[in-house]
Design an enzyme around this catalytic site. Structure first.
Site: not given
Length: 748
Positions: A108-109
């Site tokens: 996600e990051d």
């Protein structure tokens, strides 16, 4: 979650020691090599060297991926995944879970795709990371619908691999430990979500330590002043009771030594949120809760638990009815222990839990302890099977739920298992939430048993289906072929499984009944034009379905049966004499110059057994023999009124909405009638009235008495009769009673 929580920079809450701080000797500006080596040393206690190397490699991969990202405290972002891995290592989780913890924010990051993780670390770890990432994308703002949708995702992720939720719980725990730097509003939102969803899930998975920490941290974030006040009061009380506490502890330890029983005795602290809940829910003062002294005795094997119980019962007298054996009958989340309450020295109450080391591990780490005791199959299978059973039930709820809000409502009930234990006639034990009824029990046995249930025996006596069950009762379900769930059950069932299955069945039953009614209504219209549905060209049917934006004729018929579309309008369209109108309720747009319905047509016959889409109006209570009309109510189907009902005055001339009906010659069932009886006040007259009704083979649904003056009373009765002939026989019998002055059938 995700960037909204763990991804944001922040500082730990004041006075809270984070997992990362606990295990990190120093914070290095240029890298975290020292910390991963310290972590690797911890893992040597239970993991193989090659497994530790894989965890180490996952850490360095995450460190590189998160390079340049920091937390609000200024620490490198990688401190967060490392802290999450520490929490899982406390539970002795397997190396794949620890690798997933290290990598849980990578997809996600940092934009690294799942495929890259498959190449680097294998399919299993990549699936775990992907599962956690999907949960991390959940935003949980204030919209209940969004929260419910996201909870469904969590349920599916849990069902695929339970380790996904364990990594997510550890991630949430570290986020809760470091809430301090967030804005108060966001802090409260996250804390509320933790108390409502994550703490109950941890509890349901048997992870007591995690659940209580979630509750205390959530309580502190939601109500900081209340939390601080109780914390200081507990500390003061602990100091005042220290001497007596030590005396009781010594007497218990000496008792075990005298009897030659191996075991260690320890004081047990009540957690802050638990105290707060007892003060609020049970209306207890703080001193009442703290006046109970709590201890735990840990022994070597289950047999010793019972011997210790006997020894301490000879030392202090037990409270009657306060002994619980959760070893023989474990809780739904796998918890095992013996519980007893004693009259201690000076009459103080002492609560004692007796359990083995394995049971202690299970009580604290629940499903996570599956990986600790994987060599001892009997421990795993008991608890793991329970968790799998629960998750299977969660998926069943999801499939049957009408929408995500209904699903979360049902699951929340099952997340708070304050259980009763019920026996089947063959001696099998069923765990049900407190307050469950025989209908809940029937659905817990099997969905088909619930659907065909008509009555029950509790401890061999006939009992109402709505009666709450108590632990130790034996319940036998009486079934009948062709029986089906009663909508009234929804008013008393407790379990999510019963509620969702009843709704699911009724929804499908309603759909099939609305199709049948729609077909009858459409055939009636087509008959007035000397044709039928079978004679309509296929091209006409396809065109009408296209105009109505529907794929199947069944859906159109169901819409007619539910009163959402007018059979007359659909019939005219099928005959290609009606202009195309793209509206569900096109009756209002029908041209004035249309052919009237044939007056020679036969009225639709009502049997009284049409089910959910045909109902009888409560304003006039029609019964077989009364002249009747049907009114099509949007979404409800057809409501049957008496022909002269005043509530139909406005709609009586609307050919599209109302239709003339007749009673079928084979009509069956009982119908409700409201009667007003004026009678002279005499002793026993109401009993005579009730007896007279019973003798006329009718039943009373409701009775109310209004005293007009000292001499006359007015009784209003709601009774069930078969038809007008039965009603006239009943009225004749009531008139024959000596005190009866007048009897009237009420309409409107």
């Amino acid at each position: 979650m995700g960037r909204s929580m763990s991804g944001q920079t922040r500082t730990p809450a004041k006075g809270v020691e984070t997992s990362a701080e606990r295990f990190q000797p120093e914070h290095l500006a240029g890298g975290m090599g020292t910390d991963i080596e310290a972590f690797a040393e911890r893992l040597e206690n239970y993991l193989e060297p090659d497994q530790i190397n894989l965890v180490r490699r996952a850490y360095y991969y995450a460190e590189q991926a998160h390079d340049g990202q920091t937390r609000r405290s200024g620490e490198a972002y990688v401190t967060h995944p490392l802290a999450v891995a520490h929490i899982l290592a406390d539970m002795h989780m397997d190396h794949q879970s620890l690798m997933a913890a290290m990598l849980h924010d990578v997809i996600e990051d940092t934009g690294i795709p799942k495929d890259a993780l498959v190449t680097q670390f294998g399919e299993t770890v990549a699936e775990l990371v992907d599962g956690v990432s999907k949960l991390t994308q959940m935003t949980f703002e204030t919209k209940a619908e969004a929260q419910a949708e996201n909870f469904q995702k969590m349920a599916l992720a849990m069902a695929r691999d339970i380790r996904v939720i364990l990594v997510k719980l550890a991630d949430r725990l570290h986020n809760m430990r470091t809430l301090g730097a967030l804005a108060p509003e966001k802090r409260r939102r996250i804390a509320k979500e933790t108390l409502e969803i994550y703490a109950p899930i941890a509890n349901r998975l048997g992870m007591h330590s995690l659940s209580t920490e979630f509750e205390d941290l959530g309580f502190k974030a939601m109500h900081p002043m209340r939390s601080d006040l109780i914390h200081r009061a507990v500390r003061a009380a602990r100091g005042n009771r220290k001497e007596l506490l030590n005396k009781i502890l010594d007497s218990l330890q000496n008792c075990l030594e005298r009897e030659g029983l191996p075991g260690k005795v320890m004081g047990r602290e009540k957690h802050l949120f638990g105290i707060y809940q007892k003060m609020r829910g049970k209306r207890k003062a703080f001193h009442e809760i703290m006046d109970v002294y709590a201890f735990r005795i840990i022994v070597d094997k289950p047999d010793t638990c019972y011997r210790v119980l006997g020894a301490i019962h000879s030392l202090y007298k037990p409270f009657p009815g306060r002994f619980k054996d959760y070893i023989a009958i474990p809780k739904a989340n796998g918890y095992q222990s013996l519980h007893t309450t004693l009259f201690g020295m000076h009459g103080v109450p002492i609560e004692i839990q007796i359990r083995t080391e394995e049971m202690e591990e299970m009580a604290n780490n629940g499903i996570a302890a599956h990986w600790v005791y994987k060599s001892k199959d009997e421990v795993i299978n008991g608890h793991h099977a329970r968790t799998r059973q629960w998750l299977k039930g969660v998926l069943e709820l999801q499939q049957n739920a009408g929408n995500s809000l209904e699903f979360i409502e049902n699951v929340k009930i099952d997340l708070f298992p304050d259980e009763v234990y019920i026996f089947t006639p063959k001696g099998r034990i069923m765990e049900l939430p407190k307050g469950s009824t025989p209908v809940d029990f029937a659905y817990a046995v099997h969905t088909d048993v619930g659907n065909s249930c008509i009555a029950c025996r509790v401890n061999r006596r006939l009992a109402p289906l709505s009666e709450p069950l108590e632990s130790g009762q034996t319940v036998e379900v009486i079934r009948a072929p062709g029986a089906r769930p009663n909508p009234a059950w929804l008013s008393f069932v407790i379990t999510g499984k019963a509620r969702s299955n009843i709704r699911h069945f009724l929804k499908h039953q309603r759909h099939s009944e609305s199709i049948a009614l729609g077909e009858r209504l459409l055939d009636k219209v087509l008959a007035s034009f000397d044709t039928n549905l079978g004679a309509i060209p296929e091209s006409n049917i396809k065109q009408v379905l296209k105009d109505c934006k529907m794929e199947l004729m069944e859906d159109l018929l169901a819409d007619i049966g539910l009163g959402n579309r007018m059979a007359y309008v659909v019939g005219r369209r099928l005959l290609a004499t009606e202009p195309t109108v793209d509206s569900a309720d096109s009756a209002s747009k029908k041209p004035a110059a249309t052919e009237p319905e044939s007056t020679a047509e036969k009225p639709l016959a009502i049997r009284g057994t049409e089910g959910l889409v045909v109902s009888f109006a409560r304003c006039c209570n029609p019964i077989p023999g009364d002249p009747i009309v049907g009114y099509l109510s949007s979404g409800k189907g057809m409501v049957i009124h008496q022909e002269n009902c005043s509530n139909l005055a406005e709609n009586r001339h609307s050919n599209e909405k109302t239709l003339h009906l007749t009673w079928d010659k084979d009509v069956s069932g009982e119908f409700t009638v409201e009667l007003k009886v004026e009678l002279v006040n005499e002793r026993g007259i109401i009993a005579q009235l009730a007896t007279g009704i019973t003798m006329a083979d009718a039943s009373i649904d409701k009775i109310s008495v209004d005293e007009r003056d000292g001499r006359v009373s007015v009784v209003q009765l709601v009774v069930r009769v078969r038809d007008r002939l039965h009603l006239s026989q009943l009225i004749k019998r009531i008139r024959a009673l000596s005190g009866v002055m007048r009897i009237t059938r009420l309409k409107n």
